[in-house]
Design an enzyme around this catalytic site. Structure first.
Site, PDB file in Angstrom:
ATOM      1  CB  CYS A   5      75.443  14.076  31.410  1.00 33.28           C
ATOM      2  SG  CYS A   5      74.836  13.399  32.962  1.00 33.28           S
ATOM      3  N   GLY A  32      72.438  19.576  31.822  1.00 29.55           N
ATOM      4  CA  GLY A  32      72.652  19.187  33.201  1.00 29.55           C
ATOM      5  C   GLY A  32      73.013  20.381  34.048  1.00 29.55           C
ATOM      6  CG  ASN A 106      74.915  12.147  27.483  1.00 24.34           C
ATOM      7  OD1 ASN A 106      74.673  12.501  26.346  1.00 24.34           O
ATOM      8  ND2 ASN A 106      73.963  11.964  28.373  1.00 24.34           N
ATOM      9  N   GLY A 107      74.751   9.165  29.442  1.00 19.97           N
ATOM     10  CA  GLY A 107      74.022   7.928  29.158  1.00 19.97           C
ATOM     11  C   GLY A 107      73.851   7.130  30.427  1.00 19.97           C
ATOM     12  CB  CYS A 243      67.772   9.033  22.402  1.00 22.85           C
ATOM     13  SG  CYS A 243      66.545   9.959  23.332  1.00 22.85           S
ATOM     14  CE1 TYR A 249      61.338  19.364  27.454  1.00 19.45           C
ATOM     15  CE2 TYR A 249      63.119  17.966  28.216  1.00 19.45           C
ATOM     16  CZ  TYR A 249      62.216  18.978  28.451  1.00 19.45           C
ATOM     17  OH  TYR A 249      62.196  19.599  29.666  1.00 19.45           O
ATOM     18  CB  SER A 290      59.194  22.444  25.096  1.00 18.62           C
ATOM     19  OG  SER A 290      57.965  22.732  25.753  1.00 18.62           O
ATOM     20  CG  ASP A 367      54.349  21.075  25.586  1.00 17.48           C
ATOM     21  OD1 ASP A 367      55.489  21.359  25.145  1.00 17.48           O
ATOM     22  OD2 ASP A 367      54.070  21.075  26.799  1.00 17.48           O
ATOM     23  CG  ASP A 368      58.253  18.935  24.266  1.00 14.00           C
ATOM     24  OD1 ASP A 368      57.338  18.999  25.098  1.00 14.00           O
ATOM     25  OD2 ASP A 368      59.447  19.092  24.552  1.00 14.00           O
ATOM     26  CB  CYS A 404      64.128   6.870  29.746  1.00 11.88           C
ATOM     27  SG  CYS A 404      65.746   6.856  28.932  1.00 11.88           S
ATOM     28  CB  CYS A 455      66.173   4.395  21.527  1.00 15.62           C
ATOM     29  SG  CYS A 455      65.437   3.929  23.118  1.00 15.62           S
ATOM     30  CB  CYS A 458      60.121   6.541  26.772  1.00 15.86           C
ATOM     31  SG  CYS A 458      60.635   7.567  25.392  1.00 15.86           S
TER      32      CYS A 458
HETATM   33  S1  SF4 Z   1      63.641   5.409  26.178  1.00 12.24           S
HETATM   34 FE1  SF4 Z   1      62.954   7.351  25.251  1.00 12.24          FE
HETATM   35  S2  SF4 Z   1      64.127   8.969  26.240  1.00 12.24           S
HETATM   36 FE2  SF4 Z   1      65.122   7.016  26.723  1.00 12.24          FE
HETATM   37  S3  SF4 Z   1      66.715   6.792  25.159  1.00 12.24           S
HETATM   38 FE3  SF4 Z   1      64.930   5.733  24.388  1.00 12.24          FE
HETATM   39  S4  SF4 Z   1      63.805   7.290  23.203  1.00 12.24           S
HETATM   40 FE4  SF4 Z   1      65.301   8.355  24.461  1.00 12.24          FE
END
Ligand code: SF4
Length: 490
Positions: A5, A32, A106-107, A243, A249, A290, A367-368, A404, A455, A458
């Site tokens: 978002c 979004g 957002n989150g 993140c 991306y 991307s 690609d990303d 995620c 973070c 993923c």
């Molecule tokens: S899990 Fe991946 S997409 Fe989700 S916040 Fe962490 S780094 Fe970002």
């Protein structure tokens, strides 16, 4: 993989906030597309217009004209928690004993259900199953017996997860970033006031100046006269959890997030990709849009050194950069397609190769990320059908192996191609001649960050929050919710 978002908030000296908020939301539309909304306050009462759809469809002249007041917040939403209907569209607003409250989030909270159950037991009535309403009710309850700053602090001590918020309490606009700074949020100055926004591109759109990022755990309160802002560091943690996918991306390339210009980050990730896994080929091309910045960095680095790291001879041009895939901009995003078959067709509708760029050549496609592998398989096939002799894929991020929980709709573990396949197996599945991803160390290097301050849940399967059934990569304290857990005044 879909965006999360976008949030925005402004406090101006005198003019109405509606139009700056509207333009700010336009600049954040990539974050979004399901719903959009603005809430303003004119000093006496709140005005609201929130609906399903794109910013341009949701607001007409009349809607903006009735949004009176020099203070306001806005939101564009891609659903991450809660239903896909108007009950979760934001900003969320509640009226309570001591005033009105509006919230844009957002989150994603990972303990929203626990707090909702507790509040429902105390008589709070919820109208949605979204986590934003949980924050709004918790804050409203705290505001009954605490001042604004204390009330926000108490709520921050109870909610666990990822959040960047713009909040409006009567006509006071505030911004809050979660203690690990998972989602971006920044402050900017405008000609006659201040703005909070998910990305600095929204500030640029309004001819404003980026002041700085909101710090993890910080509450920023915009002054009502538009003359400045006050800062309160409410929670201090040793490590952040930004993140990294925002840079890879989600964010616009022209945004500056946590002091890094996203475009430059992507170019540098592309350079690293060449250093780690460069392959000689006739042409390097991006998957539009991307992969573009990654491919340009990769091709630049390929012009300077060989794959083994030796400087190139002056007569050796390295790898040619070319746009070999043309995008049809009028085709909807593939995630709108409900079935796998339709998703596959969408790739062919969306991208068309320029035959002369690929015919008889070895191609490196950049690609990303690879999520399910559907698009990559289609693209490799498309290039081979057009006469490419070899197709090598290079990806500007590590393999996505886990979902995620912090607000990105990334697909389930079962759907993620890298969740149970090695890189060699993925290469075989997508029928690429070779495949390589970037390492997590390279990402941390480019972001000039310690690995533990990002973070990477993923791509590692270890998260910075305590999530049931998942591993965490740090010491985290999930707040205790339940009887006696409401923090004492401090
Ligand atoms: S899990 Fe991946 S997409 Fe989700 S916040 Fe962490 S780094 Fe970002």
């Amino acid at each position: 993989m879909t965006e999360k978002c976008g949030v925005v908030g402004v406090s101006l000296g005198g003019r109405n906030a509606a139009r700056p908020l509207y333009y700010g939301l336009y600049a954040l539309q990539h974050r979004g597309q399901e719903s959009a909304g603005i809430i303003t306050h004119d000093g006496f009462q709140q005005h609201s217009h929130v609906d399903m759809g794109l910013v341009g469809d949701v607001f007409g002249e009349d809607d903006l004209d009735q949004l009176n007041g020099a203070a306001g917040i806005g939101h564009v939403r891609y659903p991450t928690a809660g239903s896909v209907d108007s009950s979760c569209a934001q900003p969320f607003s509640v009226s309570f004993k001591s005033g009105s409250l509006g919230l844009s989030h957002n989150g994603n909270l990972v303990n929203a259900d626990e707090i909702r159950d507790e509040l429902a037991g105390m008589g709070h009535a919820f109208t949605s199953d979204g986590d934003t309403e949980v924050i709004a009710h918790d804050l409203a309850r705290n505001l009954l017996d605490a001042d604004l700053v204390r009330a926000v602090k108490r709520t921050m001590q109870r909610i666990h997860g990822s959040y960047s918020l713009t909040i409006m309490h009567d006509d006071t606009v505030m911004g809050v970033r979660d203690p690990q700074g998972n989602r971006p949020l920044c402050i900017g100055t405008l000609e006659d006031g201040y703005i909070l926004a998910s990305e600095s591109a929204a500030i640029d759109t309004l001819d404003g100046e980026l002041v700085r990022d909101v710090r993890p755990g910080e509450l920023v309160v915009l002054q009502e006269d538009g003359q400045g802002f006050d800062s309160y560091q409410l929670v201090d943690l040793e490590n952040t959890a930004h993140c990294f996918f925002e840079h890879v991306y989600f964010a616009r390339p022209d945004s500056i997030i946590d002091d890094n210009l996203v475009y430059e980050v992507r170019r540098n990730l592309g350079r690293k990709l060449w250093e780690e896994s460069g392959v000689e080929s006739d042409v390097v091309m991006p998957v539009p849009d991307s992969g573009r910045a990654f491919a340009s960095g990769y091709a630049d680095a390929a012009g300077e050194t060989t794959p083994s790291g030796e400087e190139r001879d002056e007569r050796d041009d390295g790898v040619e950069f070319a746009e070999g895939l043309m995008k049809n901009r009028y085709v909807g995003r593939t995630f709108i397609m409900p079935t796998q078959d339709e998703r596959e067709r969408a790739v062919r509708l969306k991208l068309n190769p320029i035959k002369s760029t690929v015919e008889g050549k070895s191609v490196t496609l950049i690609d990303d990320s690879i999520v399910r592998g559907t698009t990559s398989t289609q693209l490799v096939q498309l290039l081979k059908d057009c006469g490419a002799e070899e197709v090598h894929m290079r990806i500007g991020a590590p393999p996505i192996v886990a979902p995620c929980y912090m607000g990105i709709d990334m697909a389930t573990r079962e759907e993620l191609i890298a969740a149970d396949k090695s890189v060699a197996e993925i290469a075989e599945t997508i029928e690429a001649d070779s495949l390589a991803y970037l390492s997590t160390d390279a990402v941390a290097d480019v972001l000039e960050s310690d690995r533990i301050d990002l973070c990477m849940g993923c791509v590692t399967g270890e998260y910075p929050y305590e999530i049931e059934g998942e591993e965490t990569d740090r010491e985290v304290d999930r707040p205790t919710i339940g009887e006696g857990s409401i923090p004492a005044d401090d």
